[in-house]
Write a protein that holds these residues in place. Structure first.
Motif, PDB file in Angstrom:
ATOM      1  N   TYR A 116      -4.711  -4.686  -7.300  1.00 44.05           N
ATOM      2  CA  TYR A 116      -5.053  -6.095  -7.128  1.00 44.05           C
ATOM      3  C   TYR A 116      -4.244  -6.893  -8.142  1.00 44.05           C
TER       4      TYR A 116
ATOM      5  N   GLY B  40      -8.917   5.414  -7.570  1.00 47.17           N
ATOM      6  CA  GLY B  40      -8.825   5.840  -6.177  1.00 47.17           C
ATOM      7  C   GLY B  40      -9.367   7.202  -5.816  1.00 47.17           C
TER       8      GLY B  40
ATOM      9  N   SER C  49     -10.448   1.490 -13.427  1.00 50.60           N
ATOM     10  CA  SER C  49      -9.204   0.776 -13.135  1.00 50.60           C
ATOM     11  C   SER C  49      -8.408   0.565 -14.413  1.00 50.60           C
TER      12      SER C  49
ATOM     13  N   GLN D 260       0.835  -1.210   0.000  1.00 50.20           N
ATOM     14  CA  GLN D 260       0.000   0.000   0.000  1.00 50.20           C
ATOM     15  C   GLN D 260       0.856   1.241   0.000  1.00 50.20           C
TER      16      GLN D 260
ATOM     17  N   HIS E 253     -11.454   0.184  -5.914  1.00 47.26           N
ATOM     18  CA  HIS E 253     -10.818  -0.989  -5.296  1.00 47.26           C
ATOM     19  C   HIS E 253     -11.566  -2.272  -5.686  1.00 47.26           C
TER      20      HIS E 253
ATOM     21  N   ASP F 175       0.397   3.020  -4.348  1.00 49.51           N
ATOM     22  CA  ASP F 175       0.368   1.568  -4.205  1.00 49.51           C
ATOM     23  C   ASP F 175       1.316   0.964  -5.243  1.00 49.51           C
TER      24      ASP F 175
ATOM     25  N   SER G 281     -10.730  -2.855  -9.684  1.00 46.57           N
ATOM     26  CA  SER G 281      -9.454  -3.509  -9.976  1.00 46.57           C
ATOM     27  C   SER G 281      -9.528  -5.008  -9.696  1.00 46.57           C
TER      28      SER G 281
ATOM     29  N   ARG H  69      -6.130   3.180   1.420  1.00 45.74           N
ATOM     30  CA  ARG H  69      -6.529   1.841   0.994  1.00 45.74           C
ATOM     31  C   ARG H  69      -5.704   1.454  -0.227  1.00 45.74           C
ATOM     32  N   ASN H  70      -5.294   0.196  -0.279  1.00 51.56           N
ATOM     33  CA  ASN H  70      -4.573  -0.285  -1.451  1.00 51.56           C
ATOM     34  C   ASN H  70      -5.585  -0.546  -2.571  1.00 51.56           C
ATOM     35  N   GLN H  71      -5.467   0.215  -3.658  1.00 52.70           N
ATOM     36  CA  GLN H  71      -6.391   0.088  -4.788  1.00 52.70           C
ATOM     37  C   GLN H  71      -5.908  -0.943  -5.811  1.00 52.70           C
TER      38      GLN H  71
END
Length: 326
Positions: free
Chosen positions: A29, A51, A140, A19, A59, A269, A62, A25-27
């Motif tokens: 994946y 994001g 995304s 992150q 989130h 991220d 992705s 928040r980690n967007q």
């Protein structure tokens, strides 16, 4: 009848996401699966949700992007190498499918998925939104690749990188756009007619030397941590060197710290998925009698061998070409 193409090797795979230091928040994946065989194509993908407030559900966008890419990639692998007595399609047909049908099917499936999520999870008392505004919330990017014994294909929409290290050690970024995106603007799955914006890499595997040695897909949090494109390529070349010298397990153990350093520079991220082929010579020469890496003069914290040429095992990246102070 032409001879069967040589089988692709089995790959060591890596998947890590950190992150961003400036993120709540980690967007990102990611996913990697398969062994590079006809029965189990090697599939890897990363996606980076935008994001911002305009993309409040990115989130989820992705995650849907990666999951759906894996599904489409498995279908593509089955087409490229059908089982039983069925005759495989021509490479020309597969290339056309990869360039046209694959992107359209992927984008269509993603839009259907996000709109279904909106309908299931949104309050019916919310103000009405158009279909395009709903899709925008999930925006995304996506970078993904498939390797079978017959073909190596990859797709990209938006920023991020596909990096390939050939058998001779040459580092390329084959899906880099002709012109860099300005600022934070990028193409997206939520863009109108997004399937027309997908870039495709196509490389039939006609001989062992045509199969890559290292394939990586990464979000732009990694490339933005370097002062230049050349710095990013040096990092990937150093990653390949360290894998050859120390083996997959040693690199896998320190990868989170390498990406942690990158996100301190980019603030974003940072996600890397990679697959590396430990060839017979490498596998035999890189490991000592007890399974430990031999001293081979591998890159140290600054990308050079230490005074005695011993392999370093610290958490420093294979090179440090960020060009910035800590």
């Amino acid at each position: 009848m032409s001879p069967e193409p040589p089988p692709l090797p089995l790959w060591a795979t890596f998947r890590e996401s950190v992150q961003g230091v400036n993120k709540t928040r980690n967007q990102d994946y990611c996913e990697v699966s398969g062994r590079g065989t006809a029965e189990e194509p090697l599939i890897m993908a990363v996606a980076d949700g935008h994001g911002s407030a305009a993309h409040a559900r990115s989130h989820l966008g992705s995650r849907f992007a990666v999951d759906l890419f894996v599904e489409e990639a498995r279908r593509f692998g089955a087409l490229a190498q059908p089982r039983g007595e069925e005759r495989p399609p021509s490479l020309a047909w597969l290339m056309h499918y990869a360039e046209h049908a694959f992107p359209r099917q992927l984008v269509s499936a993603w839009r259907e998925k996000v709109l279904g999520n909106w309908e299931r999870t949104s309050s019916h008392v919310e103000p009405g939104l158009s279909e395009d505004r709903k899709v925008l919330l999930y925006g995304s990017t996506l970078v993904g690749a498939v390797l079978t014994p017959r073909v190596f294909a990859a797709w990209q929409l938006g920023d991020g990188e596909l990096t390939v290290v050939d058998d001779d050690g040459r580092v390329t970024v084959p899906l880099a756009p002709a012109e860099a995106d300005l600022g934070d603007e990028t193409e997206s799955l939520c863009s109108p007619e997004a399937w027309l914006r997908v870039r495709t890499h196509w490389a039939p595997v006609t001989a062992p030397s045509r199969a890559p040695r290292l394939v990586a897909v990464s979000t732009d949090g990694l490339s933005k941590s370097f002062a230049s494109d050349q710095g990013f390529r040096q990092f990937m070349a150093g990653l390949d060197d360290r894998l050859s010298a120390e083996g997959a397990d040693a690199v896998r153990a320190v990868l989170p710290e390498w990406l942690g350093k990158a996100t301190r520079h980019s603030g974003d991220d940072t996600t890397l998925v990679a697959a590396w082929y430990p060839g017979p010579a490498t596998a035999a020469g890189a490991m000592g009698p007890a399974g430990a890496p031999e001293a081979t003069g591998a890159a140290g914290p600054t990308g050079a061998a230490g005074p005695t040429g011993a392999t370093t095992t610290d958490a420093a990246p294979p090179t440090d070409p960020h060009g910035r102070e800590e």
